[in-house]
Motif scaffolding. Structure first.
Motif, mmCIF file in Angstrom:
data_model
loop_
_atom_site.group_PDB
_atom_site.id
_atom_site.type_symbol
_atom_site.label_atom_id
_atom_site.label_comp_id
_atom_site.label_asym_id
_atom_site.label_seq_id
_atom_site.Cartn_x
_atom_site.Cartn_y
_atom_site.Cartn_z
ATOM 1 N N ILE A 1 43.140 32.609 37.479
ATOM 2 C CA ILE A 1 43.306 33.055 36.093
ATOM 3 C C ILE A 1 42.718 32.016 35.144
ATOM 4 C CG2 ILE A 1 44.978 33.732 34.316
ATOM 5 C CD1 ILE A 1 45.075 35.624 36.709
ATOM 6 N N GLY A 2 41.987 32.483 34.133
ATOM 7 C CA GLY A 2 41.486 31.617 33.077
ATOM 8 C C GLY A 2 42.202 31.931 31.778
ATOM 9 N N ASP B 1 39.909 36.227 38.532
ATOM 10 C CA ASP B 1 40.362 37.605 38.758
ATOM 11 C C ASP B 1 40.791 38.248 37.444
ATOM 12 O OD1 ASP B 1 40.265 37.721 41.749
ATOM 13 O OD2 ASP B 1 41.588 35.989 41.487
ATOM 14 N N ALA B 2 41.188 37.434 36.477
ATOM 15 C CA ALA B 2 41.578 37.913 35.154
ATOM 16 C C ALA B 2 41.538 36.735 34.185
ATOM 17 C CB ALA B 2 42.988 38.519 35.169
ATOM 18 N N LEU B 3 41.418 37.089 32.916
ATOM 19 C CA LEU B 3 41.432 36.084 31.847
ATOM 20 C C LEU B 3 42.536 36.441 30.856
ATOM 21 C CD1 LEU B 3 37.584 35.828 31.180
ATOM 22 C CD2 LEU B 3 39.007 34.281 32.555
ATOM 23 N N TYR C 1 31.947 42.678 31.640
ATOM 24 C CA TYR C 1 32.086 41.981 32.910
ATOM 25 C C TYR C 1 33.027 42.695 33.882
ATOM 26 C CZ TYR C 1 29.426 38.185 30.917
ATOM 27 O OH TYR C 1 28.421 37.442 30.356
ATOM 28 N N GLN C 2 33.568 43.818 33.475
ATOM 29 C CA GLN C 2 34.554 44.550 34.286
ATOM 30 C C GLN C 2 35.620 43.593 34.804
ATOM 31 O OE1 GLN C 2 32.627 47.025 37.209
ATOM 32 N NE2 GLN C 2 31.373 48.029 35.675
ATOM 33 N N LEU C 3 36.156 42.826 33.875
ATOM 34 C CA LEU C 3 37.129 41.781 34.174
ATOM 35 C C LEU C 3 38.346 41.974 33.270
ATOM 36 C CD1 LEU C 3 37.629 39.056 35.683
ATOM 37 C CD2 LEU C 3 36.541 37.931 33.728
ATOM 38 N N VAL D 1 50.294 41.242 32.359
ATOM 39 C CA VAL D 1 49.137 42.142 32.230
ATOM 40 C C VAL D 1 47.975 41.620 33.071
ATOM 41 C CG1 VAL D 1 47.340 42.920 30.611
ATOM 42 C CG2 VAL D 1 49.767 43.117 29.992
ATOM 43 N N ALA D 2 47.707 40.333 32.984
ATOM 44 C CA ALA D 2 46.583 39.754 33.731
ATOM 45 C C ALA D 2 46.760 39.953 35.234
ATOM 46 C CB ALA D 2 46.435 38.265 33.394
#
Length: 158
Positions: free
Chosen positions: A23-24, A81-83, A115-117, A146-147
């Motif tokens: 995660i970012g 995988d998610a931001l 980015y479909q991220l 949510v992430a």
């Protein structure tokens, strides 16, 4: 797939299992007392969902308008995988509030789609400081959930 339940995932659900996720987090410094509380709640919830601390990268930007460009730079690394976007915009007496809220929100959405991220947008917008304080913990926690949920959902849909 994860079953037919269309409601919110329950604790222990595969959708809320963050053990393998990277995660970012991009945090705006403007209204720093609020954004620090958002970040603290977010990181605590990520840990509760099993995301290893070493799998969380956390960067800071000056304000909400700078969040999307940092999200884009992280998305381009293709390691997350998610931001999560963290910020706080409090209405003032000028049109600047609408500009910052609209542009930062549009930028976050564009990066997610391009980015479909999954990007959990927890750039909160409030009328005043008491509203921001009232939201800071719940919104930080919600962003983490949510992430993790969206990262797992998109992985399952791939």
């Amino acid at each position: 797939m994860f079953g037919a339940n269309k409601g919110a995932p329950e604790a222990g659900s595969k959708l809320l299992d963050g053990r393998k996720l990277y995660i970012g987090i991009v945090q705006a410094r403007f209204n720093e007392d609020i954004t620090n509380a958002l970040a603290d709640a977010c990181k605590a919830e990520l840990a509760a969902l099993g995301v290893p601390e070493k799998h969380v990268d956390h960067v800071y930007v000056p304000g909400a308008l700078e969040v999307p460009v940092a999200l884009q730079a992280m998305a381009e690394q293709d390691k997350y995988d998610a931001l999560i976007a963290l910020g706080c915009i409090i209405r003032g007496e000028t049109y600047h509030f609408e500009l910052v809220a609209n542009e930062s929100g549009a930028g976050v959405s564009r990066i997610a789609l391009d980015y479909q991220l999954p990007i959990a947008n927890a750039i909160i917008t409030t009328e005043d400081l008491p509203q921001a304080v009232a939201r800071q913990t719940d919104k930080g926690r919600d962003a983490a959930r949510v992430a993790v949920e969206m990262a797992n959902l998109l992985d399952a849909l791939a």
